[in-house]
Enzyme design. Structure first.
Site, PDB file in Angstrom:
ATOM      1  N   ARG A 180       0.887  -1.186   0.000  1.00 32.45           N
ATOM      2  CA  ARG A 180       0.000   0.000   0.000  1.00 32.45           C
ATOM      3  C   ARG A 180       0.912   1.219   0.000  1.00 32.45           C
ATOM      4  NH1 ARG A 180      -5.365   1.399   3.520  1.00 32.45           N
ATOM      5  NH2 ARG A 180      -6.146   0.008   1.918  1.00 32.45           N
ATOM      6  N   HIS A 193      -7.318   1.054  -6.533  1.00 24.99           N
ATOM      7  CA  HIS A 193      -7.557   0.133  -5.406  1.00 24.99           C
ATOM      8  C   HIS A 193      -8.236  -1.119  -5.984  1.00 24.99           C
ATOM      9  CE1 HIS A 193      -7.781  -1.214  -1.421  1.00 24.99           C
ATOM     10  NE2 HIS A 193      -8.671  -0.392  -0.897  1.00 24.99           N
ATOM     11  N   GLN A 244     -10.165  -3.792  -3.836  1.00 25.89           N
ATOM     12  CA  GLN A 244     -11.457  -3.297  -3.354  1.00 25.89           C
ATOM     13  C   GLN A 244     -12.531  -3.448  -4.429  1.00 25.89           C
ATOM     14  OE1 GLN A 244     -12.280  -1.660  -0.190  1.00 25.89           O
ATOM     15  NE2 GLN A 244     -14.249  -2.228  -1.048  1.00 25.89           N
ATOM     16  N   ASP A 298     -17.395   7.309  -1.370  1.00 29.77           N
ATOM     17  CA  ASP A 298     -16.134   7.124  -0.647  1.00 29.77           C
ATOM     18  C   ASP A 298     -15.784   8.472  -0.013  1.00 29.77           C
ATOM     19  OD1 ASP A 298     -13.667   6.203   0.287  1.00 29.77           O
ATOM     20  OD2 ASP A 298     -12.650   6.430  -1.649  1.00 29.77           O
ATOM     21  N   CYS A 307     -16.516   1.819   0.412  1.00 31.39           N
ATOM     22  CA  CYS A 307     -15.368   0.932   0.665  1.00 31.39           C
ATOM     23  C   CYS A 307     -14.909   1.000   2.115  1.00 31.39           C
ATOM     24  CB  CYS A 307     -14.224   1.276  -0.284  1.00 31.39           C
ATOM     25  SG  CYS A 307     -13.680   2.986  -0.139  1.00 31.39           S
ATOM     26  N   ARG A 354     -13.522  -8.603   0.899  1.00 35.86           N
ATOM     27  CA  ARG A 354     -12.090  -8.352   0.674  1.00 35.86           C
ATOM     28  C   ARG A 354     -11.307  -9.625   0.966  1.00 35.86           C
ATOM     29  NH1 ARG A 354     -10.079  -3.252   0.992  1.00 35.86           N
ATOM     30  NH2 ARG A 354      -8.212  -4.299   0.253  1.00 35.86           N
TER      31      ARG A 354
HETATM   32  N1   CP Z   1     -11.364  -0.230   2.239  1.00 30.31           N
HETATM   33  C1   CP Z   1     -10.118  -0.258   2.680  1.00 30.31           C
HETATM   34  O1   CP Z   1      -9.150  -0.445   1.913  1.00 30.31           O
HETATM   35  O2   CP Z   1      -9.996  -0.101   4.025  1.00 30.31           O
HETATM   36  P1   CP Z   1      -8.640   0.092   4.825  1.00 30.31           P
HETATM   37  O3   CP Z   1      -8.062   1.424   4.418  1.00 30.31           O
HETATM   38  O4   CP Z   1      -9.022   0.066   6.281  1.00 30.31           O
HETATM   39  O5   CP Z   1      -7.699  -1.015   4.479  1.00 30.31           O
HETATM   40  N1  NVA Z   2     -10.048   6.764  -1.420  1.00 26.61           N
HETATM   41  C1  NVA Z   2      -9.688   6.274  -0.110  1.00 26.61           C
HETATM   42  C2  NVA Z   2      -9.899   4.795  -0.023  1.00 26.61           C
HETATM   43  C3  NVA Z   2      -9.664   4.215   1.338  1.00 26.61           C
HETATM   44  C4  NVA Z   2      -9.856   2.726   1.359  1.00 26.61           C
HETATM   45  C5  NVA Z   2      -8.248   6.632   0.184  1.00 26.61           C
HETATM   46  O1  NVA Z   2      -7.401   6.500  -0.701  1.00 26.61           O
HETATM   47  O2  NVA Z   2      -7.966   7.055   1.314  1.00 26.61           O
END
Ligand code: CP
Ligand code: NVA
Length: 301
Positions: free
Chosen positions: A99, A126, A129, A218, A258, A286
Site C-alpha cells: 500500500r 484500489h 477493493q 467514498d 469501501c 475483501r
Molecule cells: N477499504 C479499505 O481499503 O480499508 P482500509 O483502508 O481500512 O484497508
Molecule cells: N479513497 C480512499 C480509499 C480508502 C480505502 C483513500 O485512498 O484514502
C-alpha cells in the site's frame, strides 16, 4: 494472469469471472492450502484496517504466513529505492503486498521483484477493493449487463478502478463528481474509448443516481490529501449520500462504501446503517476475493 496484480487493467474478462468463481469455491473449500510454506511481505505506507486484516487472515487461511512491515521500518523509496527493496524482499518471500502513496513505487517494486506484487491501494487505484465490490454486487443479485452504478463524490482511486473494470465488463457508470475532482484523465479516456460500458459524468447527484441499482460513495478526503480537508468539505457538501438522495434510485438499490466512512460527510448514518447498505459485505468480501487472487498468483492454483 500476469505476474502482478497492480490494477484491474491487468485482468481480462475471463480472468475476472474466473476469480469470482475461485472465490466461490475457496469460501466452501476451507482445506485448500496453496500458500503452505510460503511467506508474504506486506509493506504499508498508509494506515489500514480492512486491507491489512483481510490479507493477513487470508494468507493464514491459505496456509501461509504474512510479515507486516510499516513504512517507518522500511523507508520505501527513502531509506532504500523500491528496486533495492524489491530485490531483497524477493529473496526472502513468495510475494509482496504493498500500500503506497505513489503508484510509481508499485510499478518499480513490480519491475524489480521476482515474486508477485499485489496493489493494496495506491494514490491511483484500489483494484482489490473493486474486485470485492464486484463480488458483492453479484452476491446481491445485481450483476447483469449495464447494471447502473452511480458513484457520488471524489474522482479518486476507487473511481479509477471502477473505470478500469468498465473497460472489461459492461456497466452503466454515472459519476456525480464536482468540477475539479474528476478521475485520472488517461484512465477515463481509455474507459470511454473501450466502448464496453456507458460512462457519464453528471454533476447533479440526483440525476446521476436516477434509477440506479447501486449507489457508491467514498471519503471526500483520501489518505494523503488531509491538508485539503477543509476546502473539500466545502466543495463536496452537495455530494452526500443520504435518504433524500437515495429516493431517486431504484427501490431496491444497494448502498456501497469501501470504508472507512466519515459519517455526516459523504454519507449519513441512516444511509450507511440502513437496510440497503451492503458495506459490511464489501468488507468481508475483501478476504474472500484476495484469497482467490493470492491462490492464483502465489499458489498457482
Ligand atoms: N477499504 C479499505 O481499503 O480499508 P482500509 O483502508 O481500512 O484497508
Ligand atoms: N479513497 C480512499 C480509499 C480508502 C480505502 C483513500 O485512498 O484514502
Amino acid at each position: 494472469m500476469t505476474k502482478d496484480f497492480l490494477s484491474i487493467a491487468d485482468l481480462n474478462r475471463d480472468e475476472v469471472f474466473e476469480l469470482l468463481a475461485l472465490t466461490d469455491s475457496l469460501k466452501v473449500q476451507k482445506d485448500v492450502k496453496p500458500l503452505s510454506g510460503k511467506t508474504v511481505a506486506m509493506i504499508f505506507q498508509k494506515p489500514s484496517l480492512r486491507t491489512r486484516v483481510s490479507f493477513e487472515v487470508g494468507i493464514i487461511q491459505l496456509g501461509g504466513q504474512g510479515i507486516f512491515l510499516t513504512d517507518e521500518g522500511v523507508g520505501l523509496g527513502v531509506r532504500e529505492s523500491a528496486a533495492d527493496v524489491a530485490n531483497v524482499v524477493s529473496r526472502f518471500n513468495d510475494a509482496i503486498v504493498a500500500r503506497v502513496f505513489s503508484h510509481q513505487l508499485l510499478l518499480d517494486l513490480a519491475k524489480h521483484a521476482t515474486v508477485p506484487v499485489i496493489n493494496a491501494l495506491s494514490d491511483l487505484s484500489h483494484p482489490c477493493q473493486i474486485m470485492a465490490d464486484l463480488y458483492t454486487i453479484r452476491q446481491h443479485n445485481k450483476l447483469r449487463d449495464h447494471v447502473k452504478i452511480a458513484y457520488v463524490g471524489d474522482g479518486n482511486n476507487i473511481v479509477n478502478s471502477w473505470l478500469e473494470l468498465s473497460s472489461i465488463i459492461p456497466i452503466h457508470l454515472t459519476l456525480a463528481i464536482p468540477f475539479g475532482y474528476e478521475p485520472n484523465k488517461i484512465i477515463f479516456d481509455k474507459a470511454v474509448n473501450a466502448k464496453v460500458s456507458k460512462i457519464e459524468i453528471i454533476r447533479d447527484p440526483k440525476n446521476a443516481v436516477n434509477k440506479a441499482d447501486v449507489v457508491y460513495t467514498d471519503t471526500w478526503t483520501s489518505m494523503g490529501k488531509e491538508q485539503e480537508k477543509t476546502k473539500r468539505i466545502y466543495d463536496f457538501w452537495e455530494y452526500q449520500v443520504n435518504s433524500s438522495l437515495l429516493r431517486h434510485a431504484t427501490k431496491d438499490v444497494i448502498v456501497m462504501h469501501c470504508l472507512p466512512a466519515h459519517r455526516g460527510e459523504e454519507i449519513t448514518d441512516e444511509a450507511l446503517d440502513g437496510k440497503q447498505s451492503v458495506v459490511n459485505d464489501q468488507a468481508e468480501n475483501r478476504l474472500h476475493i484476495q484469497k482467490a487472487i493470492m491462490a492464483k498468483l502465489i499458489g498457482k492454483l
